[in-house]
Design a protein around this motif. Structure first.
Motif, PDB file in Angstrom:
ATOM      1  N   ILE A 181       0.866  -1.175   0.000  1.00  0.00           N
ATOM      2  CA  ILE A 181       0.000   0.000   0.000  1.00  0.00           C
ATOM      3  C   ILE A 181       0.902   1.224   0.000  1.00  0.00           C
ATOM      4  CG2 ILE A 181      -1.775   1.299   1.232  1.00  0.00           C
ATOM      5  CD1 ILE A 181      -2.592  -1.359   2.550  1.00  0.00           C
ATOM      6  N   ILE A 182       0.636   2.138  -0.930  1.00  0.00           N
ATOM      7  CA  ILE A 182       1.412   3.369  -1.034  1.00  0.00           C
ATOM      8  C   ILE A 182       0.519   4.525  -0.586  1.00  0.00           C
ATOM      9  CG2 ILE A 182       2.696   4.883  -2.578  1.00  0.00           C
ATOM     10  CD1 ILE A 182       2.854   2.331  -4.474  1.00  0.00           C
ATOM     11  N   GLU A 231       3.238  -4.537   2.819  1.00  0.00           N
ATOM     12  CA  GLU A 231       4.311  -3.541   2.867  1.00  0.00           C
ATOM     13  C   GLU A 231       3.672  -2.164   2.766  1.00  0.00           C
ATOM     14  OE1 GLU A 231       7.749  -3.609   3.255  1.00  0.00           O
ATOM     15  OE2 GLU A 231       7.211  -5.604   3.926  1.00  0.00           O
ATOM     16  N   ILE A 232       4.234  -1.197   3.465  1.00  0.00           N
ATOM     17  CA  ILE A 232       3.699   0.165   3.474  1.00  0.00           C
ATOM     18  C   ILE A 232       4.769   1.127   2.967  1.00  0.00           C
ATOM     19  CG2 ILE A 232       2.682   2.000   4.895  1.00  0.00           C
ATOM     20  CD1 ILE A 232       0.983  -0.545   4.910  1.00  0.00           C
ATOM     21  N   GLU A 233       4.394   1.996   2.055  1.00  0.00           N
ATOM     22  CA  GLU A 233       5.273   3.056   1.544  1.00  0.00           C
ATOM     23  C   GLU A 233       4.596   4.387   1.821  1.00  0.00           C
ATOM     24  OE1 GLU A 233       8.276   2.643   0.207  1.00  0.00           O
ATOM     25  OE2 GLU A 233       8.153   0.471   0.189  1.00  0.00           O
ATOM     26  N   GLU A 265       8.926  17.632 -10.671  1.00  0.00           N
ATOM     27  CA  GLU A 265      10.281  17.475 -10.145  1.00  0.00           C
ATOM     28  C   GLU A 265      10.281  17.228  -8.633  1.00  0.00           C
ATOM     29  OE1 GLU A 265      14.753  19.313 -10.507  1.00  0.00           O
ATOM     30  OE2 GLU A 265      13.093  20.367 -11.454  1.00  0.00           O
ATOM     31  N   ALA A 266       9.473  17.989  -7.894  1.00  0.00           N
ATOM     32  CA  ALA A 266       9.405  17.809  -6.444  1.00  0.00           C
ATOM     33  C   ALA A 266       8.835  16.433  -6.089  1.00  0.00           C
ATOM     34  CB  ALA A 266       8.567  18.919  -5.811  1.00  0.00           C
ATOM     35  N   MET A 267       7.845  15.977  -6.843  1.00  0.00           N
ATOM     36  CA  MET A 267       7.251  14.663  -6.586  1.00  0.00           C
ATOM     37  C   MET A 267       8.276  13.563  -6.840  1.00  0.00           C
ATOM     38  SD  MET A 267       4.484  13.327  -5.492  1.00  0.00           S
ATOM     39  CE  MET A 267       2.864  12.750  -5.864  1.00  0.00           C
ATOM     40  N   VAL A 268       9.056  13.692  -7.909  1.00  0.00           N
ATOM     41  CA  VAL A 268      10.096  12.698  -8.222  1.00  0.00           C
ATOM     42  C   VAL A 268      11.119  12.651  -7.093  1.00  0.00           C
ATOM     43  CG1 VAL A 268      12.023  12.175  -9.784  1.00  0.00           C
ATOM     44  CG2 VAL A 268       9.786  12.775 -10.720  1.00  0.00           C
ATOM     45  N   LYS A 269      11.544  13.819  -6.597  1.00  0.00           N
ATOM     46  CA  LYS A 269      12.501  13.865  -5.492  1.00  0.00           C
ATOM     47  C   LYS A 269      11.934  13.198  -4.246  1.00  0.00           C
ATOM     48  CE  LYS A 269      15.240  17.764  -7.010  1.00  0.00           C
ATOM     49  NZ  LYS A 269      15.698  19.122  -6.776  1.00  0.00           N
ATOM     50  N   ASN A 270      10.639  13.407  -3.961  1.00  0.00           N
ATOM     51  CA  ASN A 270      10.004  12.788  -2.804  1.00  0.00           C
ATOM     52  C   ASN A 270       9.927  11.265  -2.949  1.00  0.00           C
ATOM     53  OD1 ASN A 270       9.639  15.313  -1.704  1.00  0.00           O
ATOM     54  ND2 ASN A 270       7.467  15.426  -2.164  1.00  0.00           N
ATOM     55  N   ILE A 271       9.633  10.799  -4.144  1.00  0.00           N
ATOM     56  CA  ILE A 271       9.519   9.357  -4.378  1.00  0.00           C
ATOM     57  C   ILE A 271      10.872   8.666  -4.205  1.00  0.00           C
ATOM     58  CG2 ILE A 271       9.105   7.586  -6.142  1.00  0.00           C
ATOM     59  CD1 ILE A 271       6.939   9.520  -7.286  1.00  0.00           C
ATOM     60  N   ILE A 277      16.963   2.847  -7.616  1.00  0.00           N
ATOM     61  CA  ILE A 277      16.292   1.727  -8.278  1.00  0.00           C
ATOM     62  C   ILE A 277      15.578   0.856  -7.245  1.00  0.00           C
ATOM     63  CG2 ILE A 277      16.662  -0.381  -9.611  1.00  0.00           C
ATOM     64  CD1 ILE A 277      18.996   1.182 -10.996  1.00  0.00           C
ATOM     65  N   GLY A 278      16.228   0.626  -6.116  1.00  0.00           N
ATOM     66  CA  GLY A 278      15.631  -0.190  -5.064  1.00  0.00           C
ATOM     67  C   GLY A 278      15.861  -1.663  -5.303  1.00  0.00           C
ATOM     68  N   LYS A 279      15.709  -2.434  -4.257  1.00  0.00           N
ATOM     69  CA  LYS A 279      15.916  -3.879  -4.340  1.00  0.00           C
ATOM     70  C   LYS A 279      14.882  -4.481  -5.291  1.00  0.00           C
ATOM     71  CE  LYS A 279      16.817  -7.672  -1.185  1.00  0.00           C
ATOM     72  NZ  LYS A 279      16.882  -8.031   0.228  1.00  0.00           N
ATOM     73  N   GLY A 280      15.370  -5.122  -6.333  1.00  0.00           N
ATOM     74  CA  GLY A 280      14.464  -5.729  -7.312  1.00  0.00           C
ATOM     75  C   GLY A 280      13.657  -4.702  -8.098  1.00  0.00           C
ATOM     76  N   GLY A 281      14.128  -3.460  -8.150  1.00  0.00           N
ATOM     77  CA  GLY A 281      13.412  -2.412  -8.880  1.00  0.00           C
ATOM     78  C   GLY A 281      12.208  -1.857  -8.144  1.00  0.00           C
ATOM     79  N   ARG A 282      12.180  -2.056  -6.832  1.00  0.00           N
ATOM     80  CA  ARG A 282      11.048  -1.666  -5.995  1.00  0.00           C
ATOM     81  C   ARG A 282      10.701  -0.175  -6.111  1.00  0.00           C
ATOM     82  NH1 ARG A 282      12.305  -0.730  -0.929  1.00  0.00           N
ATOM     83  NH2 ARG A 282      10.588   0.159   0.182  1.00  0.00           N
ATOM     84  N   LYS A 283      11.714   0.686  -5.965  1.00  0.00           N
ATOM     85  CA  LYS A 283      11.477   2.136  -6.006  1.00  0.00           C
ATOM     86  C   LYS A 283      10.973   2.584  -7.374  1.00  0.00           C
ATOM     87  CE  LYS A 283      12.954   4.424  -2.231  1.00  0.00           C
ATOM     88  NZ  LYS A 283      12.341   5.513  -1.551  1.00  0.00           N
ATOM     89  N   VAL A 284      11.540   2.011  -8.424  1.00  0.00           N
ATOM     90  CA  VAL A 284      11.123   2.383  -9.777  1.00  0.00           C
ATOM     91  C   VAL A 284       9.677   1.961 -10.014  1.00  0.00           C
ATOM     92  CG1 VAL A 284      11.575   2.034 -12.240  1.00  0.00           C
ATOM     93  CG2 VAL A 284      13.468   2.317 -10.660  1.00  0.00           C
ATOM     94  N   ASN A 285       9.289   0.787  -9.526  1.00  0.00           N
ATOM     95  CA  ASN A 285       7.902   0.328  -9.673  1.00  0.00           C
ATOM     96  C   ASN A 285       6.939   1.260  -8.948  1.00  0.00           C
ATOM     97  OD1 ASN A 285       8.564  -1.861 -11.282  1.00  0.00           O
ATOM     98  ND2 ASN A 285       8.812  -3.233  -9.534  1.00  0.00           N
TER      99      ASN A 285
END
Length: 143
Positions: free
Chosen positions: A37-38, A67-69, A78-84, A117-125
């Motif tokens: 859940i994000i 999992e919670i994000e 740009e600000a949203m990308v930096k926060n993510i 990128i994160g483990k297994g591409g987690r952050k990018v997903n």
């Protein structure tokens, strides 16, 4: 910005987050594929949502079994990308149109590329889900 409709389930999760932590959620994305859940929270509320040493997030994880994000909301891309991608340092972004698709190129500090990128591409997903919902971006490339 996108016109977002919330389901009853999403609103329940948002109310639970607010009751447990005091942080105000602006949006909630349920990612059943990754059992996650994000929460998109009001600017400045991420620390409150996470809690000291992650206590609030861990409590929510145990309660919901997912999992919670937590990401702070921002009105501009740009600000949203930096926060993510935090805590990775985003050096710049570039939006390109290719074959009718919006592709976002994110340049990060070379030392932070793995973190971005994160483990297994987690952050990018997560970034793909959030940025598709808010800015209608089809793909993200990390450089």
């Amino acid at each position: 910005m996108a016109n977002i409709k919330l389901t009853v389930e999403e609103m329940k999760y948002m109310a639970l987050l607010q009751d447990l932590t005091g942080a105000v959620a602006r949006d909630c994305i349920i990612d059943n594929e990754n059992n996650r859940i994000i929460f998109i929270v009001r600017p400045g509320d991420a620390g409150k949502a996470i809690g000291r040493r992650g206590a609030n997030i861990n409590k929510l994880r145990r309660l919901l079994g997912k999992e919670i994000e937590v990401i702070e909301h921002a009105d501009d891309l740009e600000a949203m990308v930096k926060n993510i991608f935090a805590p990775a340092r985003v050096l710049g972004i570039r939006l390109a149109q290719r074959n009718g698709r919006k592709i976002l190129y994110v340049t990060v500090d070379p030392n932070d590329k793995g973190r971005a990128i994160g483990k297994g591409g987690r952050k990018v997903n997560i970034a793909r889900l959030v940025l598709k919902r808010y800015f209608d971006i089809d793909d993200i490339k990390i450089r």
